[in-house]
Design an enzyme around this catalytic site. Structure first.
Site, PDB file in Angstrom:
ATOM      1  N   ASN A   1     -38.568  49.836  16.318  1.00 10.46           N
ATOM      2  CA  ASN A   1     -39.108  49.929  16.296  1.00 10.46           C
ATOM      3  C   ASN A   1     -40.650  49.801  15.662  1.00 10.46           C
ATOM      4  O   ASN A   1     -41.746  49.152  15.754  1.00 10.46           O
ATOM      5  CB  ASN A   1     -39.670  49.687  18.190  1.00 10.46           C
ATOM      6  CG  ASN A   1     -39.585  51.022  18.740  1.00 10.46           C
ATOM      7  OD1 ASN A   1     -38.601  51.698  17.537  1.00 10.46           O
ATOM      8  ND2 ASN A   1     -39.429  51.749  19.472  1.00 10.46           N
TER       9      ASN A   1
ATOM     10  N   GLY B   1     -33.575  57.130  18.514  1.00  7.13           N
ATOM     11  CA  GLY B   1     -32.731  55.881  18.583  1.00  7.13           C
ATOM     12  C   GLY B   1     -32.325  55.938  20.004  1.00  7.13           C
ATOM     13  O   GLY B   1     -32.632  56.235  20.691  1.00  7.13           O
ATOM     14  N   SER B   2     -31.049  55.443  20.159  1.00  7.56           N
ATOM     15  CA  SER B   2     -30.161  54.935  21.979  1.00  7.56           C
ATOM     16  C   SER B   2     -30.141  56.510  21.755  1.00  7.56           C
ATOM     17  O   SER B   2     -29.321  57.209  21.270  1.00  7.56           O
ATOM     18  CB  SER B   2     -29.335  54.108  21.679  1.00  7.56           C
ATOM     19  OG  SER B   2     -28.486  54.294  21.391  1.00  7.56           O
TER      20      SER B   2
ATOM     21  N   GLY C   1     -27.519  59.252  19.783  1.00  5.39           N
ATOM     22  CA  GLY C   1     -27.806  60.425  19.832  1.00  5.39           C
ATOM     23  C   GLY C   1     -27.064  61.691  20.469  1.00  5.39           C
ATOM     24  O   GLY C   1     -26.714  62.353  19.804  1.00  5.39           O
TER      25      GLY C   1
ATOM     26  N   GLU D   1     -34.819  61.571  19.566  1.00  4.88           N
ATOM     27  CA  GLU D   1     -35.781  61.376  19.791  1.00  4.88           C
ATOM     28  C   GLU D   1     -34.950  59.648  20.180  1.00  4.88           C
ATOM     29  O   GLU D   1     -34.711  58.716  19.512  1.00  4.88           O
ATOM     30  CB  GLU D   1     -37.388  60.680  19.191  1.00  4.88           C
ATOM     31  CG  GLU D   1     -37.991  62.049  19.095  1.00  4.88           C
ATOM     32  CD  GLU D   1     -38.349  62.846  19.906  1.00  4.88           C
ATOM     33  OE1 GLU D   1     -38.304  62.108  21.213  1.00  4.88           O
ATOM     34  OE2 GLU D   1     -38.377  63.919  20.383  1.00  4.88           O
TER      35      GLU D   1
ATOM     36  N   CYS E   1     -40.248  53.143  22.702  1.00  5.96           N
ATOM     37  CA  CYS E   1     -39.867  54.400  23.989  1.00  5.96           C
ATOM     38  C   CYS E   1     -40.705  55.338  25.388  1.00  5.96           C
ATOM     39  O   CYS E   1     -40.431  55.933  26.275  1.00  5.96           O
ATOM     40  CB  CYS E   1     -38.858  56.013  23.148  1.00  5.96           C
ATOM     41  SG  CYS E   1     -39.788  56.552  22.600  1.00  5.96           S
TER      42      CYS E   1
ATOM     43  N   GLU F   1     -41.037  66.526  17.730  1.00 10.89           N
ATOM     44  CA  GLU F   1     -41.639  65.648  16.017  1.00 10.89           C
ATOM     45  C   GLU F   1     -42.876  66.541  16.209  1.00 10.89           C
ATOM     46  O   GLU F   1     -43.664  65.907  16.978  1.00 10.89           O
ATOM     47  CB  GLU F   1     -41.180  65.147  16.073  1.00 10.89           C
ATOM     48  CG  GLU F   1     -40.207  63.983  16.303  1.00 10.89           C
ATOM     49  CD  GLU F   1     -39.820  62.961  15.695  1.00 10.89           C
ATOM     50  OE1 GLU F   1     -39.637  61.718  16.952  1.00 10.89           O
ATOM     51  OE2 GLU F   1     -38.846  62.476  15.095  1.00 10.89           O
TER      52      GLU F   1
HETATM   53  C1  UN1 Z   1     -46.527  55.611  20.619  1.00  7.28           C
HETATM   54  O1  UN1 Z   1     -45.797  55.878  21.877  1.00  7.28           O
HETATM   55  O2  UN1 Z   1     -47.436  55.779  20.008  1.00  7.28           O
HETATM   56  O3  UN1 Z   1     -39.634  55.426  19.526  1.00  7.28           O
HETATM   57  C2  UN1 Z   1     -44.820  56.135  19.704  1.00  7.28           C
HETATM   58  C3  UN1 Z   1     -40.451  55.060  19.946  1.00  7.28           C
HETATM   59  C4  UN1 Z   1     -41.399  56.683  19.732  1.00  7.28           C
HETATM   60  C5  UN1 Z   1     -42.946  55.804  19.414  1.00  7.28           C
HETATM   61  C6  UN1 Z   1     -43.212  55.687  20.304  1.00  7.28           C
HETATM   62  N1  UN1 Z   1     -40.759  57.064  19.354  1.00  7.28           N
HETATM   63  O4  UN1 Z   1     -40.568  54.381  20.760  1.00  7.28           O
END
Ligand code: UN1
Length: 478
Positions: A149, A225-226, A230, A247, A281, A459
């Protein structure tokens, strides 16, 4: 067929089976053919990263700065071309694709600066005549596994700090969108990284990802990822006593209080829930609204949603691009059926729409009359689907916001300092947004969450050092 894009192992571009990279706005458009690494090639990449580590871990701050700086400059100079590639392979709009590319350049720029600011501490011991030094050292070979994504920003925010702090890398971009990852590695390679410092292994999770995860030579693993994947990575990493940074999902609440500026609230929800096709996410998927403004909020939302332009990611007037692929679209549709069966009321969108080209187009969906116990309010859908939950007052709003397995981002629309302050202190999330969308974050500050959303150190920004370095305390009697 255009020349396939190859994997980079130990400084050499290596061929293998290829897979087409398909444009979700137009499935007849093939973005390119990309090699899929074998398990043996992935092992070669790990070996190359291990061999390159001693020299790179001792490289000077200026050497690291130069590479990161050159990468930042080239990404920025090519932002329109790379942003277009991103939108073509992933389906977010051109403005979003170019914006994400600029963000990748900014991340490299930030860590180019950090490379020149590596520091430690010198302090007296509790024992006479003894000095103490505290330094940060690179961890070793870092495995980097990224999702589809954010095809350039997430690779950037994992690769840039890994290199800045002197680690070597084995990088697996998402199989669905290898194009931006390939371009990024090509840029780093030409920017002058010694061979083996960054290795690219595109391909399947079950082959490439598995080989990285199972290798005891990978000293640190960073993954976005998922949740189920994870959890597997965390278990394997515990067995190998390796550092891990995960994440994962979100079910992010956005609270709309009676004292909110409703136009601000609607802007936040349209952006947070539906931009990037809801495939973040950090997306807002639970919209928690005080009874007093519930109907007015729904009216404004549905009016705005009627005007949203869903279409080809590359068309200049598109606001919402396609869903990434058929299986994600089928998942979104499955949840829309689940929501209806659970008794939620679909007040807008959710239907597939056709455009001039064959693509995965879906109107953003809004459910009303939801409870926080419904599956659509508990499980991450990862599409443009949001659920409105009515609450009596602020206290109930906060309780509902926190009643979730996840804890990445939480937002509130309010003009009350008291409620904003209370929410910032009491939202059980890694990131809290006041009068701002839950998604869309700065690149120079920590990113991450709690509960099932994240595991391991944060991060981004200076906090990235926590994962990408290991601390040494040295004592000297002099
Ligand atoms: C954002 O909202 O600017 O996978 C970043 C994702 C997140 C990144 C979102 N790790 O959607």
């Amino acid at each position: 067929m255009s020349e396939p894009k190859l994997n980079l192992v130990g400084g050499d571009w290596v061929a293998g089976d290829t897979a087409p990279n398909i444009n979700p706005s137009d499935t007849s458009d093939i973005v390119g053919h990309y090699a899929r690494a074998s398990a043996a090639q992935t092992q070669d990449a790990i070996d190359a990263a291990k061999a390159a580590f001693p020299a790179w871990s001792r490289s000077t701050p200026l050497e690291r700065h130069a590479v990161l700086r050159a990468a930042a400059d080239e990404i920025l100079a090519r932002k329109d071309e790379l942003g277009r590639l991103l939108s073509r392979e992933e389906g977010k709009t051109l403005a979003e694709g170019v914006g994400e590319t600029v963000r990748a350049a900014q991340i490299f720029d930030f860590f180019a600066g950090e490379a020149l600011r590596l520091t430690g501490e010198v302090l007296p011991s509790i024992r006479p005549g003894v000095g103490v030094e505290i330094t940060r050292e690179p961890v070793g070979v870092v495995g980097v596994i990224t999702p589809w994504n954010f095809p350039i920003a997430i690779p950037a925010w994992k690769l840039a700090p890994a290199l800045c702090y002197g680690n070597t890398v084995v990088f697996k971009p998402a199989d669905l969108v290898p194009g931006c990852g390939w371009a990024l590695v090509d840029i780093l390679h030409r920017a002058g990284l010694p061979e083996g410092v960054v290795n690219l292994v595109m391909g399947r999770g079950s082959v490439v990802g598995q080989t990285i995860v199972d290798s005891p030579d990978v000293s640190a693993l960073t993954f976005t990822g998922s949740v189920p994947t994870g959890a597997v990575l965390a278990a394997k990493s515990a067995e190998l006593m390796r550092k891990v940074q995960l994440e994962m999902g979100g079910k992010n609440p956005f609270v709309v209080l009676a004292d909110a500026d409703l136009d601000v609230a609607v802007d936040c929800v349209i952006n947070g829930a539906f931009f990037s096709t809801g495939q973040r996410c950090t997306a807002s998927s639970r919209i928690i609204v005080e009874d007093a403004v519930h109907d007015a909020f729904l009216d404004k939302m549905t009016a705005r949603m009627a005007d949203l332009r869903v279409g080809d990611a590359l068309a200049p007037d598109t606001q919402i691009g396609p869903v990434v692929d058929e299986s994600q679209l089928a998942q979104n549709e499955k949840y829309i059926e689940i929501g209806k069966a659970e008794g939620a009321r679909l007040v807008a969108g959710g239907n597939r729409v056709s455009r001039e080209t064959e693509g995965y187009f879906q109107m953003p969906a809004l459910f009303a009359d939801c409870t926080n116990q419904m599956r659509i309010a508990r499980e991450e859908i990862f599409g443009p689907v949001a659920s409105v939950i009515a609450v009596r007052d602020y206290d109930e709003a906060l309780a509902v916001a926190n009643d979730t397995d996840f804890g990445l981002s939480a937002g509130i629309a309010t003009t009350s300092l008291k409620h904003a302050t209370h929410f910032k202190r009491n939202a059980e999330a890694g990131m809290v947004m006041v009068n701002l969308p839950t998604a869309g974050v700065d690149f120079h500050v920590p990113f991450g969450g709690r509960k099932a959303s994240s595991h391991g150190p944060r991060e981004q920004g200076r906090y990235a050092a926590e994962f990408f370095t290991t601390v040494k305390t040295a004592y000297t009697l002099a």
